[in-house]
Design an enzyme around this catalytic site. Structure first.
Site, short mmCIF file in Angstrom:
data_model
loop_
_atom_site.label_atom_id
_atom_site.label_comp_id
_atom_site.label_asym_id
_atom_site.label_seq_id
_atom_site.Cartn_x
_atom_site.Cartn_y
_atom_site.Cartn_z
N LEU A 291 0.89 -1.16 0.00
CA LEU A 291 0.00 0.00 0.00
C LEU A 291 0.93 1.21 0.00
O LEU A 291 1.78 1.34 0.87
CB LEU A 291 -0.85 -0.08 1.27
N SER A 292 0.79 2.09 -0.97
CA SER A 292 1.69 3.24 -1.08
C SER A 292 1.59 4.15 0.14
O SER A 292 0.56 4.19 0.82
CB SER A 292 1.33 4.08 -2.31
#
Ligand code: SAH
Length: 211
Positions: free
Chosen positions: A59-60
């Site tokens: 997840l960025s």
């Protein structure tokens, strides 16, 4: 945990990272990031850090989600295509900003988990598809905006084709383990222009589907 203090601190970090668009900041404030990370990482959900989501995917970090959402120059009536649903976090941030988000993911399990989150959060303007993002979503094209959250080595031609006139696409481009560039593609009068925005690091955009 989601306390007002955590969110205020995150918004301050996003501003410091260059996210100034109030629509983007408001959308990020409205999406509970802890709902998108595995239980063991929930206490870190409001740090500006990338977090694992399984299947070797990440997840960025919120500042990257913010900068990409801002670079997209999206407005509320738009139809957006996203490649790489992952946890669905970026999808939800966009869903709070635009009319409808069409999102494609090549890992079925990640897709199913993301769909459950959309339902639980009562986000109804997201349409999901299990498949290979390299081909885009021909039946729904053209798209006013396209965002890609995995890095292809080159800009996928099918996605440029599916971008509407006047459209904008934001994506990381470059090989794995090298510096990738966050790129903005614009289509104007039938011509495409390419602009490099930032250095980033994303997982690769993979061709085909897992067995
Ligand atoms: N935006 C996501 C994180 C994305 S990680 C989030 O907010 O959680 C990158 C995602 O792209 C992974 O889930 C990976 O499976 C997916 N992906 C990689 N190549 C793809 C392809 N060709 N088609 C569709 N999805 C792809």
């Amino acid at each position: 945990m989601s306390t007002p203090n955590h969110k205020i601190r995150l918004v301050m970090e996003l501003r410091a990272a260059g996210v100034a668009d109030v629509g983007v900041l408001a959308a990020i404030e409205r999406v509970p990031r802890e709902a998108f990370v595995p239980p063991t990482f929930r206490d870190r959900a409001y740090e500006d850090a990338a977090l694992p989501i399984g299947h070797a995917q990440t997840l960025s970090r919120p500042s990257v989600v913010g900068l990409m959402s801002q670079a997209l120059e999206a407005s509320p009536r738009m139809k957006v295509l996203e490649i790489g649903t992952g946890s669905g976090y970026q999808t939800c941030v966009l869903a709070r900003m635009v009319r409808r988000v069409y999102t494609i993911e090549r890992h079925r399990e990640l897709m199913v988990q993301a769909e459950e989150r959309f339902k639980a959060l009562r986000i109804h303007n997201v349409v999901t598809k299990f498949g290979d993002g390299w081909a885009g979503w021909h039946e729904q094209a053209p798209f006013e905006r396209i965002i890609v959250t995995a890095a292809p080595a080159d800009i996928p031609g099918a996605l440029v084709d599916q971008l509407a006139e006047g459209g904008v696409m934001v994506l990381p481009v470059g090989r794995e383990k090298r510096t990738q560039a966050l790129v903005r593609v614009r289509k104007l009068d039938g011509r495409t222009t390419i602009e490099e925005l930032d250095a980033v690091r994303f997982v690769p955009m993979v061709a085909g589907l897992p067995n």
